[in-house]
Design an enzyme around this catalytic site. Structure first.
Site, short mmCIF file in Angstrom:
data_model
loop_
_atom_site.label_atom_id
_atom_site.label_comp_id
_atom_site.label_asym_id
_atom_site.label_seq_id
_atom_site.Cartn_x
_atom_site.Cartn_y
_atom_site.Cartn_z
N LYS A 125 31.65 27.79 37.67
CA LYS A 125 32.45 28.87 38.22
C LYS A 125 33.91 28.63 37.88
O LYS A 125 34.41 27.51 38.03
CB LYS A 125 32.29 28.86 39.75
CG LYS A 125 32.97 30.01 40.45
CD LYS A 125 32.06 31.20 40.53
CE LYS A 125 32.75 32.46 41.00
NZ LYS A 125 33.53 33.16 39.97
N LYS B 164 36.98 21.29 43.07
CA LYS B 164 37.37 22.31 44.06
C LYS B 164 36.16 22.95 44.74
O LYS B 164 36.13 23.10 45.96
CB LYS B 164 38.20 23.39 43.36
CG LYS B 164 38.82 24.41 44.29
CD LYS B 164 39.55 25.51 43.53
CE LYS B 164 40.70 24.97 42.73
NZ LYS B 164 41.44 26.03 42.01
N LYS C 29 36.22 26.97 33.24
CA LYS C 29 37.48 27.72 33.11
C LYS C 29 37.53 28.31 31.72
O LYS C 29 36.95 27.75 30.78
CB LYS C 29 38.68 26.78 33.30
CG LYS C 29 39.95 27.51 33.63
CD LYS C 29 39.99 27.88 35.09
CE LYS C 29 41.25 28.60 35.47
NZ LYS C 29 41.33 28.76 36.93
N THR D 268 42.93 34.24 47.62
CA THR D 268 43.58 32.96 47.29
C THR D 268 44.85 32.80 48.12
O THR D 268 45.08 31.74 48.72
CB THR D 268 43.87 32.86 45.77
OG1 THR D 268 42.66 33.16 45.08
CG2 THR D 268 44.34 31.48 45.39
N ASN E 261 49.38 37.65 41.99
CA ASN E 261 48.33 37.78 43.00
C ASN E 261 48.49 36.77 44.13
O ASN E 261 48.60 37.13 45.30
CB ASN E 261 46.96 37.65 42.31
CG ASN E 261 45.83 37.63 43.31
OD1 ASN E 261 45.57 36.62 43.95
ND2 ASN E 261 45.16 38.75 43.50
N SER F 102 34.98 34.42 46.17
CA SER F 102 34.16 34.74 45.00
C SER F 102 32.70 34.38 45.29
O SER F 102 31.77 35.10 44.92
CB SER F 102 34.61 33.93 43.78
OG SER F 102 35.64 34.60 43.11
P1 NAP Z 1 49.40 36.19 38.25
O1 NAP Z 1 48.95 37.28 39.13
O2 NAP Z 1 49.41 36.38 36.77
O3 NAP Z 1 50.87 35.76 38.74
C1 NAP Z 1 51.59 34.71 38.19
C2 NAP Z 1 53.01 34.81 38.69
O4 NAP Z 1 53.77 33.71 38.18
C3 NAP Z 1 53.73 36.08 38.23
O5 NAP Z 1 54.50 36.59 39.28
C4 NAP Z 1 54.63 35.58 37.09
O6 NAP Z 1 55.80 36.36 36.92
C5 NAP Z 1 54.98 34.23 37.66
N1 NAP Z 1 55.51 33.31 36.66
C6 NAP Z 1 55.07 33.03 35.42
N2 NAP Z 1 55.87 32.14 34.84
C7 NAP Z 1 56.85 31.86 35.73
C8 NAP Z 1 57.98 31.02 35.72
N3 NAP Z 1 58.29 30.30 34.66
N4 NAP Z 1 58.77 30.97 36.84
C9 NAP Z 1 58.47 31.71 37.93
N5 NAP Z 1 57.39 32.53 38.00
C10 NAP Z 1 56.61 32.60 36.92
O7 NAP Z 1 48.56 34.85 38.49
P2 NAP Z 1 47.84 34.38 39.85
O8 NAP Z 1 46.44 34.84 39.81
O9 NAP Z 1 48.73 34.69 40.99
O10 NAP Z 1 47.79 32.80 39.60
C11 NAP Z 1 48.91 31.97 39.87
C12 NAP Z 1 48.46 30.52 39.90
O11 NAP Z 1 47.44 30.36 40.90
C13 NAP Z 1 47.83 29.99 38.61
O12 NAP Z 1 48.14 28.61 38.48
C14 NAP Z 1 46.34 30.14 38.85
O13 NAP Z 1 45.57 29.26 38.07
C15 NAP Z 1 46.26 29.80 40.32
N6 NAP Z 1 45.08 30.33 41.00
C16 NAP Z 1 44.82 31.67 41.02
C17 NAP Z 1 43.70 32.14 41.71
C18 NAP Z 1 43.39 33.61 41.83
O14 NAP Z 1 42.42 33.95 42.54
N7 NAP Z 1 44.15 34.50 41.24
C19 NAP Z 1 42.82 31.22 42.32
C20 NAP Z 1 43.14 29.86 42.29
C21 NAP Z 1 44.27 29.43 41.63
P3 NAP Z 1 55.69 37.91 36.48
O15 NAP Z 1 55.18 38.62 37.70
O16 NAP Z 1 57.09 38.25 36.16
O17 NAP Z 1 54.74 37.95 35.34
#
Ligand code: NAP
Length: 411
Positions: free
Chosen positions: A66, A90, A102, A185, A216, A344
């Site tokens: 997953k 995890k 992944k 999350t 997100n 999930s």
């Molecule tokens: P996302 O929706 O694509 O959001 C990522 C955010 O990070 C966006 O706001 C982006 O800015 C910002 N960002 C990117 N580069 C940056 C920088 N250099 N400085 C400051 N902000 C920056 O991704 P997400 O799903 O929230 O995931 C974020 C993290 O959580 C990742 O490490 C991911 O692996 C982890 N994660 C996510 C989930 C999930 O269910 N989504 C679950 C577990 C872990 P912009 O808005 O301007 O693009």
């Protein structure tokens, strides 16, 4: 230190604490399968472009693998490998019956139109459809992907295998997605924070928060903290950061970001440099963007007393040591952001049963899973006299090692 070296180091440390057999230790590190595919698509202007996609399936001792699929320019096989391994630990920490995987495509989704993204997702799915599946490997969204991406994967996969809603999670509700998954999350990050703060006799409403990333995870965490009376004093996205020591109006910021596409020019605070966010004056720092953002260059300057790892692998091992010595309490990624994979799992269960839960039940069960995992981690910390990170790693690694041995593993 790159993500894979850092993840391997944490794993080896946990294996030593647990006294794992050296052959078993080696075998648990080696991924089950690493897939690399070339995805060639026509752009809207008719030119052909090739993107490289990866899927790493790390371990399936405890169940189907997953993990999310990320669209980002910096996707590389080593990082996907590290993130797949983190998913194995995890899912074990969260005590859900999955292994870890992944995936990712090296592309900038912001430079692609919707139809280009759809073509890319469909070609990627065509290339990996026989290696994923409901009881084999179940993708989900990650950075740069969302419910729409999952809808395209579901549709393409179903052309080969018949209607299969449980092949992906994080789908739109109309296609069998779970209520509460989009927020899960960020909500899990907040439940984890509450569990930790309760241990220290504190609550969200007593404290100030700085959040890196407003996608997100970051925006949902910010919204739920704000709703609980916590003061979010700084937030950043890729375009910059905003601060307000009286607390940012998060609803207004979400509206501003969805209308303008960025945090820039938000009137409810002052602009600061993105990098400054990580060392901003606050009680709790929640990185929710990229990996490796806390490193030896900035760790000494971190002012937060608590770090909640919403992102995967935001803290480099060198920073981890510096912060530990400074007395900063870190809730590690393999626990703190497990809310997404937990819901999930609920989505997958609902799809298999053909029975939808209401949102209240989803959130209540999520809270129960997050609290239970926190207590399990604390127990490991007590037994092994270790940090929360090692408590989580020993908990996860021990469960996977036990499952591997029970299946009849032989060196
Ligand atoms: P996302 O929706 O694509 O959001 C990522 C955010 O990070 C966006 O706001 C982006 O800015 C910002 N960002 C990117 N580069 C940056 C920088 N250099 N400085 C400051 N902000 C920056 O991704 P997400 O799903 O929230 O995931 C974020 C993290 O959580 C990742 O490490 C991911 O692996 C982890 N994660 C996510 C989930 C999930 O269910 N989504 C679950 C577990 C872990 P912009 O808005 O301007 O693009």
């Amino acid at each position: 230190m790159n993500a894979l070296a850092a993840t391997n180091r944490n794993f080896r440390h946990a294996a030593r604490i647990l006294g794992l057999d050296s052959k078993l230790e080696k075998s648990l590190l080696i991924p089950f399968r690493e897939i690399k595919v070339e995805c060639t698509i026509p752009k809207d202007d008719g030119t052909l472009v090739t993107y490289v996609g990866f899927r790493v399936q790390h371990d399936n001792a405890r169940g189907p693998m997953k993990g999310g699929i990320r669209y980002h320019p910096e996707v590389d096989p080593d990082e996907v490998n590290a993130l797949a391994q983190l998913m194995t630990w995890k899912t074990a920490v969260a005590d859900i019956p999955y292994g870890g995987a992944k995936g990712g495509i090296g592309c900038n989704p912001k430079d692609l139109s919707m139809s280009e993204l759809e073509r890319l997702t469909r070609v990627f799915t065509q290339k990996i459809h026989d290696l994923i599946g409901i009881h084999r490997d179940v993708p989900a969204p990650d950075m740069g992907t969302n419910a729409q991406t999952m809808a395209w994967i579901l549709d393409e996969y179903s052309k080969f295998h018949g209607h299969s809603p449980a092949v992906v999670t994080g789908k739109p509700i109309d296609l069998g997605g779970s209520l509460g998954r989009e927020a899960a999350t960020g909500r899990g990050v907040v439940y984890a924070t509450e569990a930790l703060l309760a241990e220290h006799g504190k609550s969200v409403s007593d404290l100030t928060f700085a959040i890196q990333g407003f996608g997100n995870v970051g925006s949902w965490a910010a919204k739920l903290i704000h709703e609980r009376g916590g003061k979010v004093v700084a937030v950043s996205d890729i375009t910059g950061a905003v601060k307000n020591r009286n607390g940012i109006d998060i609803e207004a910021l979400i509206k501003h970001k969805s209308e303008s596409g960025s945090l820039r020019n938000f009137q409810g605070g002052d602009t600061i440099d993105s990098d400054e966010l990580l060392v901003h004056d606050c009680d709790v720092l929640i990185p929710c963007a990229l990996g490796g953002v806390l490193n030896r260059e900035n760790a000494t300057d971190v002012k937060a007393k608590y770090i909640i790892e919403g992102a995967n692998h935001p803290t480099d091992p060198e920073a981890d040591e510096i912060l530990f010595k400074k007395g900063v309490v870190i809730l590690p990624d393999i626990y703190a952001n497990a809310g997404g994979v937990t819901v999930s799992y609920f989505e997958w269960v609902q799809n298999i049963q053909g029975f939808m839960w209401d949102e209240e039940k989803v959130n209540k069960e999520l809270q129960r899973y997050m609290r239970r995992a926190f207590n399990d981690i604390k127990m490991m910390c007590k037994i092994h006299d270790c940090s929360l990170r090692m408590g989580a790693f020993t908990l996860g690694v021990n469960k996977v090692a036990r499952a591997t041995l029970l299946r009849g593993w032989e060196a």
